[in-house]
Design an enzyme around this catalytic site. Structure first.
Site, PDB file in Angstrom:
ATOM      1  CE  LYS A 117      -0.434  -0.400   4.872  1.00 11.49           C
ATOM      2  NZ  LYS A 117      -0.347   0.082   5.650  1.00 11.49           N
TER       3      LYS A 117
ATOM      4  NE  ARG B  16      -6.860   0.479  10.898  1.00  9.46           N
ATOM      5  CZ  ARG B  16      -5.377   0.565  10.381  1.00  9.46           C
ATOM      6  NH1 ARG B  16      -5.154   1.905  10.049  1.00  9.46           N
ATOM      7  NH2 ARG B  16      -5.215  -0.868   9.645  1.00  9.46           N
TER       8      ARG B  16
ATOM      9  CE1 TYR C  18      10.538  31.913   2.859  1.00 13.41           C
ATOM     10  CE2 TYR C  18      11.425  29.681   3.573  1.00 13.41           C
ATOM     11  CZ  TYR C  18      10.798  30.810   2.502  1.00 13.41           C
ATOM     12  OH  TYR C  18      10.657  30.279   0.996  1.00 13.41           O
TER      13      TYR C  18
ATOM     14  CG  MET D  21       7.334  23.477  -1.344  1.00 14.01           C
ATOM     15  SD  MET D  21       6.508  24.842  -1.937  1.00 14.01           S
ATOM     16  CE  MET D  21       5.803  26.384  -0.908  1.00 14.01           C
TER      17      MET D  21
HETATM   18  C1  LIG Z   1      -0.518  -1.852   6.464  1.00 18.44           C
HETATM   19  C2  LIG Z   1      -0.222  -2.760   6.886  1.00 18.44           C
HETATM   20  C3  LIG Z   1       0.122  -3.994   8.125  1.00 18.44           C
HETATM   21  C4  LIG Z   1       1.448  -3.798   7.396  1.00 18.44           C
HETATM   22  O1  LIG Z   1       2.171  -3.533   8.830  1.00 18.44           O
HETATM   23  P1  LIG Z   1       4.019  -3.309   8.901  1.00 18.44           P
HETATM   24  O2  LIG Z   1       3.709  -2.547  10.560  1.00 18.44           O
HETATM   25  O3  LIG Z   1       3.949  -2.238   7.886  1.00 18.44           O
HETATM   26  O4  LIG Z   1       4.354  -4.621   8.136  1.00 18.44           O
HETATM   27  C5  LIG Z   1      -0.367  -5.449   7.468  1.00 18.44           C
HETATM   28  N1  LIG Z   1      -1.918  -5.601   7.893  1.00 18.44           N
HETATM   29  C6  LIG Z   1      -2.471  -4.475   7.742  1.00 18.44           C
HETATM   30  C7  LIG Z   1      -4.139  -4.108   7.512  1.00 18.44           C
HETATM   31  C8  LIG Z   1      -2.440  -3.227   7.175  1.00 18.44           C
HETATM   32  O5  LIG Z   1      -2.696  -2.146   7.345  1.00 18.44           O
END
Ligand SMILES: *Cc1c(COP(=O)(O)O)cnc(C)c1O
Length: 370
Positions: free
Chosen positions: A36, A136, A262, A310
């Site tokens: 992801k 979640r 800055y 930036m």
């Molecule tokens: C991001 C995620 C992972 C991987 O987590 P890491 O800590 O990067 O290994 C696994 N499962 C879910 C549901 C996630 O959102």
């Protein structure tokens, strides 16, 4: 714009090594590789292809949006893809067409899947998500068995059941144990009624120090990219795979008492050789590294002076007299015995290596294959 650039080199042989390290730890269990957020900023297509090419069977890739999943399919990747956030209700047709396996965690979506598959005469496989303590996504563990009965009645294929740890990265795994216990209760109840979908729970942290949680499959993310979410004695040997470099745009000597950047938060205390480099917070170099970050110039650690801008950052390179305009400076990586990796940057920037890596996602990538 010839010199105004930064690059991220992604070392694919190290990615393969990290995968092998995970494999060694988990034995014959399946691997769901989490790619992801554009593979944590490393480029999802290239990373996914490299993982698949290692020969180790990647059971699944996991992504966090349907568009990420479709991008992988359009790149020719046929490995099953788990969509961690579930199918958007108005895009079920695409989820089915691209053969994406969505997480499922609510009744509305189940009903919509049932209507769609009935109308089209097609099938859909899902992984049921259970909330064991993350707060979640996921249904309550107590409702899992009746929910699974509904999945079955709707003609939807229940391929997996999973949950997510909220603090498996702590040395104290008592809450993680409680989460494991909840999902195992569901597993036991399901077995009794003759169901055995794939159960999975472990993220990188659990893979590192909680073998009881390996279940049928594990979901490594961060560790594939070379970092451990926690430091433990019997750590898995991992290799960071992303090196970020930026070029020197300008160099000058300024006298003592010269304000830099800055807000004049830095005033030189002696004659100083200042380098302006082509990376800033728009490129993912955190502004919180103002006056405390470091980079590596010709093998020498040099401090960030003044606020990170930036698109540019200033360095005191008095200690690197050979540095010239156009030279590369290491933002994240190693050179001449010095190293600065994402975990070190994260510590100074008061964040986690995940955010550092994801932040660098827009930097142009070069893939190193050997
Ligand atoms: C991001 C995620 C992972 C991987 O987590 P890491 O800590 O990067 O290994 C696994 N499962 C879910 C549901 C996630 O959102």
């Amino acid at each position: 714009m010839a010199f105004k650039e930064s690059i991220a080199e992604i070392h694919l042989p190290s990615l393969a090594k990290n995968l092998r390290a995970v494999e060694k730890r988990i034995g014959s269990r399946k691997i769901i590789a989490v790619v992801k957020a554009d593979a944590y900023g490393h480029g999802a297509i290239a990373v996914a292809k490299a993982l698949i090419q290692t020969g180790r069977k990647i059971a699944k890739l996991a992504v966090a949006s349907l568009d990420e999943a479709i991008l992988l399919r359009k790149a020719g990747i046929q490995t099953p893809i788990l969509l961690l956030t579930g199918s958007p209700l108005d895009r079920i047709a695409e989820t089915v067409r691209y053969q994406i396996t969505p997480a499922l965690f609510d009744e509305n979506t189940l009903a919509a899947f049932a209507r769609y598959t009935k109308k089209k005469g097609c099938s859909i496989a899902v992984h049921l998500k259970i909330d064991t303590g993350m707060g979640r996504l996921g249904i309550a563990p107590e409702t899992a068995i009746p929910f699974i009965q509904k999945i079955k009645d709707a003609g939807i294929l229940l391929e997996g059941v999973f949950s997510h740890f909220s603090e498996a990265d702590l040395a104290d795994i008592s809450f993680a144990r409680a989460q494991l216990k909840k999902i195992k209760t569901v597993q036991t109840a399901l077995r009794k009624i003759g169901f055995s979908p794939n159960f999975h729970l472990a993220n990188s942290a659990a893979i590192v120090h909680f073998p009881d949680a390996y279940l049928d499959a594990v979901r490594p993310g961060l560790m594939l990219y070379g970092y451990s979410p926690l430091q433990v004695p019997n750590a898995i040997s991992l290799h960071p795979i992303m090196t970020v470099k930026t070029r020197v745009i300008a160099l000058k000597y300024v006298p003592s008492g010269t304000p830099i950047s800055y807000g004049r938060t830095f005033i030189t205390k002696r004659e100083t050789r200042v380098a302006v480099v082509a990376i800033g917070y728009a490129d993912g170099y955190p502004r919180t590294l103002s006056n405390c970050g470091e980079m590596i110039a010709h093998g020498t650690r040099v401090p960030v002076i003044g606020r990170v801008c930036m698109d540019m950052t200033m360095l005191d390179v008095t200690a690197a007299p050979s540095l010239s305009v156009g030279d590369w400076v290491i933002v994240m990586g190693q050179e001449g015995g010095q190293s600065i990796w994402a975990d070190a940057l994260a510590k100074k920037a008061n964040t986690i290596p995940y955010e550092i890596l994801c932040g660098m996602k827009q930097i142009p990538k070069v893939y190193i294959t050997k």
